[in-house]
Scaffold this motif. Sequence first.
Motif, PDB file in Angstrom:
ATOM      1  N   CYS A 127      65.725 -37.845 103.806  1.00  0.00           N
ATOM      2  CA  CYS A 127      65.282 -36.357 103.681  1.00  0.00           C
ATOM      3  C   CYS A 127      64.413 -36.462 102.636  1.00  0.00           C
ATOM      4  CB  CYS A 127      65.913 -35.163 103.469  1.00  0.00           C
ATOM      5  SG  CYS A 127      65.257 -33.790 103.675  1.00  0.00           S
ATOM      6  N   ASN A 128      63.024 -36.562 103.009  1.00  0.00           N
ATOM      7  CA  ASN A 128      61.796 -36.150 102.113  1.00  0.00           C
ATOM      8  C   ASN A 128      61.242 -34.809 101.604  1.00  0.00           C
ATOM      9  OD1 ASN A 128      59.426 -38.907 102.167  1.00  0.00           O
ATOM     10  ND2 ASN A 128      60.127 -37.288 100.812  1.00  0.00           N
ATOM     11  N   PHE A 129      61.314 -34.288 101.099  1.00  0.00           N
ATOM     12  CA  PHE A 129      59.821 -33.039 101.084  1.00  0.00           C
ATOM     13  C   PHE A 129      58.789 -33.566  99.898  1.00  0.00           C
ATOM     14  CE2 PHE A 129      58.866 -29.146  98.658  1.00  0.00           C
ATOM     15  CZ  PHE A 129      58.916 -28.463  99.429  1.00  0.00           C
ATOM     16  N   ASN A 130      57.840 -33.160 100.519  1.00  0.00           N
ATOM     17  CA  ASN A 130      56.545 -33.397  99.444  1.00  0.00           C
ATOM     18  C   ASN A 130      55.283 -32.187  99.519  1.00  0.00           C
ATOM     19  OD1 ASN A 130      53.155 -34.216  99.591  1.00  0.00           O
ATOM     20  ND2 ASN A 130      54.080 -36.134  98.761  1.00  0.00           N
ATOM     21  N   ALA A 131      55.515 -31.717  98.868  1.00  0.00           N
ATOM     22  CA  ALA A 131      54.481 -30.447  97.583  1.00  0.00           C
ATOM     23  C   ALA A 131      52.965 -31.282  97.301  1.00  0.00           C
ATOM     24  CB  ALA A 131      55.180 -29.385  97.475  1.00  0.00           C
ATOM     25  N   SER A 132      51.798 -30.757  98.453  1.00  0.00           N
ATOM     26  CA  SER A 132      50.913 -30.966  97.005  1.00  0.00           C
ATOM     27  C   SER A 132      49.394 -30.043  97.971  1.00  0.00           C
ATOM     28  CB  SER A 132      50.366 -32.562  98.069  1.00  0.00           C
ATOM     29  OG  SER A 132      50.175 -31.920  99.283  1.00  0.00           O
ATOM     30  N   LYS A 133      49.010 -30.174  96.287  1.00  0.00           N
ATOM     31  CA  LYS A 133      47.466 -29.406  96.162  1.00  0.00           C
ATOM     32  C   LYS A 133      46.624 -30.501  96.156  1.00  0.00           C
ATOM     33  CE  LYS A 133      44.713 -25.766  95.004  1.00  0.00           C
ATOM     34  NZ  LYS A 133      44.689 -24.605  95.616  1.00  0.00           N
ATOM     35  N   ILE A 134      45.150 -30.143  97.208  1.00  0.00           N
ATOM     36  CA  ILE A 134      44.661 -30.778  97.976  1.00  0.00           C
ATOM     37  C   ILE A 134      43.521 -29.715  97.845  1.00  0.00           C
ATOM     38  CG2 ILE A 134      43.616 -31.775 100.612  1.00  0.00           C
ATOM     39  CD1 ILE A 134      46.345 -32.108 101.179  1.00  0.00           C
ATOM     40  N   TYR A 135      42.876 -31.264  97.083  1.00  0.00           N
ATOM     41  CA  TYR A 135      40.908 -31.163  97.233  1.00  0.00           C
ATOM     42  C   TYR A 135      40.310 -31.898  97.905  1.00  0.00           C
ATOM     43  CZ  TYR A 135      43.311 -28.746  93.265  1.00  0.00           C
ATOM     44  OH  TYR A 135      43.979 -27.727  91.948  1.00  0.00           O
ATOM     45  N   GLY A 136      39.516 -31.133  99.013  1.00  0.00           N
ATOM     46  CA  GLY A 136      38.693 -32.442  99.810  1.00  0.00           C
ATOM     47  C   GLY A 136      37.202 -31.433  99.744  1.00  0.00           C
ATOM     48  N   THR A 137      36.167 -32.200 100.849  1.00  0.00           N
ATOM     49  CA  THR A 137      35.149 -32.414 100.633  1.00  0.00           C
ATOM     50  C   THR A 137      35.014 -31.108 102.202  1.00  0.00           C
ATOM     51  OG1 THR A 137      35.096 -34.084 101.945  1.00  0.00           O
ATOM     52  CG2 THR A 137      34.012 -34.554 100.127  1.00  0.00           C
ATOM     53  N   ILE A 191      39.538 -26.264 109.383  1.00  0.00           N
ATOM     54  CA  ILE A 191      40.584 -25.071 108.540  1.00  0.00           C
ATOM     55  C   ILE A 191      38.936 -24.511 107.749  1.00  0.00           C
ATOM     56  CG2 ILE A 191      42.567 -26.419 107.806  1.00  0.00           C
ATOM     57  CD1 ILE A 191      41.630 -27.379 105.140  1.00  0.00           C
ATOM     58  N   ASN A 192      39.806 -23.799 107.243  1.00  0.00           N
ATOM     59  CA  ASN A 192      38.135 -22.501 105.742  1.00  0.00           C
ATOM     60  C   ASN A 192      38.663 -22.677 104.894  1.00  0.00           C
ATOM     61  OD1 ASN A 192      38.096 -20.154 108.677  1.00  0.00           O
ATOM     62  ND2 ASN A 192      40.781 -19.875 107.389  1.00  0.00           N
ATOM     63  N   LYS A 193      39.258 -23.494 104.432  1.00  0.00           N
ATOM     64  CA  LYS A 193      38.346 -23.397 102.724  1.00  0.00           C
ATOM     65  C   LYS A 193      39.106 -25.569 102.919  1.00  0.00           C
ATOM     66  CE  LYS A 193      40.132 -18.866 100.957  1.00  0.00           C
ATOM     67  NZ  LYS A 193      40.806 -18.381  99.464  1.00  0.00           N
ATOM     68  N   SER A 194      38.182 -25.874 101.968  1.00  0.00           N
ATOM     69  CA  SER A 194      38.346 -27.493 101.590  1.00  0.00           C
ATOM     70  C   SER A 194      39.865 -27.348 100.487  1.00  0.00           C
ATOM     71  CB  SER A 194      37.289 -27.819 101.244  1.00  0.00           C
ATOM     72  OG  SER A 194      36.560 -27.726 100.040  1.00  0.00           O
ATOM     73  N   ASN A 195      40.491 -26.863  99.443  1.00  0.00           N
ATOM     74  CA  ASN A 195      41.062 -26.404  98.594  1.00  0.00           C
ATOM     75  C   ASN A 195      42.508 -25.883  98.663  1.00  0.00           C
ATOM     76  OD1 ASN A 195      39.364 -28.025  96.719  1.00  0.00           O
ATOM     77  ND2 ASN A 195      38.921 -26.180  96.020  1.00  0.00           N
ATOM     78  N   PHE A 196      43.357 -26.549  99.120  1.00  0.00           N
ATOM     79  CA  PHE A 196      44.625 -25.909 100.261  1.00  0.00           C
ATOM     80  C   PHE A 196      45.807 -26.583  99.852  1.00  0.00           C
ATOM     81  CE2 PHE A 196      43.356 -28.880 102.803  1.00  0.00           C
ATOM     82  CZ  PHE A 196      44.171 -29.669 103.664  1.00  0.00           C
ATOM     83  N   THR A 197      46.762 -25.865  99.764  1.00  0.00           N
ATOM     84  CA  THR A 197      48.555 -26.488  99.608  1.00  0.00           C
ATOM     85  C   THR A 197      48.575 -26.998 100.805  1.00  0.00           C
ATOM     86  OG1 THR A 197      49.923 -24.586  99.928  1.00  0.00           O
ATOM     87  CG2 THR A 197      48.616 -25.040  97.615  1.00  0.00           C
ATOM     88  N   PHE A 198      49.679 -28.031 101.007  1.00  0.00           N
ATOM     89  CA  PHE A 198      50.403 -28.608 101.840  1.00  0.00           C
ATOM     90  C   PHE A 198      51.602 -28.874 101.468  1.00  0.00           C
ATOM     91  CE2 PHE A 198      50.701 -31.888 104.881  1.00  0.00           C
ATOM     92  CZ  PHE A 198      50.436 -30.759 106.287  1.00  0.00           C
ATOM     93  N   GLY A 199      52.367 -28.825 102.474  1.00  0.00           N
ATOM     94  CA  GLY A 199      53.373 -29.363 102.332  1.00  0.00           C
ATOM     95  C   GLY A 199      54.656 -29.787 103.587  1.00  0.00           C
ATOM     96  N   GLN A 200      55.261 -30.632 103.125  1.00  0.00           N
ATOM     97  CA  GLN A 200      56.412 -31.461 104.756  1.00  0.00           C
ATOM     98  C   GLN A 200      57.391 -32.264 104.146  1.00  0.00           C
ATOM     99  OE1 GLN A 200      53.183 -34.479 106.096  1.00  0.00           O
ATOM    100  NE2 GLN A 200      54.949 -36.128 105.210  1.00  0.00           N
TER     101      GLN A 200
END
Length: 397
Positions: free
Chosen positions: A330-340, A349-358
């Motif tokens: 089992c692999n859980f990943n949570a991240s805060k992403i800052y994109g162009t 999507i609406n914002k370039s900075n967002f949280t994402f996990g899987q």
Amino acid sequence: MKKKILLIAFCLFTAFSVKAQLGFKLKPGASGITENVTKKIKIDQIKDLKNNVELSDEAFLYQIKQQDPNKFIITLKDINSDSTKKEDVYETLDIIQYNYKTTIKKQKNEARNNILHDLYTNSRQSNKKILFPDSIIKRKSDSVTLLGKQIAKLQVTTDSLYYLYVKDLMSFKSTNFGFGSLRSRAFFDLIYGNDGKRFNALGNAGVNFGNNTGSVYSEIVNGNLGLFRVSLGTMISSTGKETDADAKKEEAYQRLVTSGGNTVLNFEYPLAYLHSKNNQYNLISRLITRGTADFPEFGTKTEKWAGSGSFDLDLYADATTSNNNLRFFCNFNASKIYGTDVFKDNLGINKSNFTFGQLSLGLVFLQNFKISFIVATFSSEKSLQNRHIIAGGQVLR
């Protein structure tokens, strides 16, 4: 003079009184005195004495300390501590050889320093009659050079032996926290190196499919940089969507869940490594900093460059059967992403900075074949939440 005699007599009288009241017992062959009292005061260093001494009368020690304040270092000791207990050392042939080689290296280093000091002192003599002749200078200089080479060789050997010992110790200890540069390198060697085949399910390398979109991710190069493991990977993705807009979004999402982009630079730092004694159960935690880039030249459905950076908390756990033929993970990943802005537009999507996990589940069978499923995703962007399941596969050898 009288005051000093009275003070010494008072100290001796107090010592015998304390001994009589507490009933000190010096164990045969032991280096300390044991007693049953609520508080111990331990003298860690006493001049001209090799053994530690433990006393329990604070006033008595205070009076002695007044005679020579620099003679004692006094520390309080807990009632439940064992004064004879020593720190456990995991005894292996590697650490034994390390100890031997370290002692030899120390002796050679002292010999080299003595010769150097001898040469330097003689070179400063103003009287030419007591200067060393050229033959002695050459002999001593050659000895310094030879000892230096031997010390350098021993240093490489001791570094290698200690590194092997750290790896053995981490495998022996069931809980591992706090990673310096050496422990971090040993951890990643255990996880990704030849010894880390039991963790080959870690990561998203391989082929992934989902919603008429496929991708292949592979790590090109990797190495250790201080506390971190640094790796560079690349991914190729393709989709069967009919419209360019849908194809661009699906490919961008596929890259997001499997690596982040078609070119990926990872910095990994270990936070924890827990395992059972036989490694049948394992838990790994890492902090990952990732930089990604999507280059149109590498086959993305966009005409402009897109990039992102992220900070990830990654948790991996697995359990295996006794014969290692099946390993569930089992692999859980949570991240805060800052994109162009282009990165944001590609995902729709609406914002370039967002949280994402899987959350990924899967298994490795026969130690050679990996099957995984990204079964759930969460994000501050609703369009990225639980879009669809992505299946992955990889031949591990």
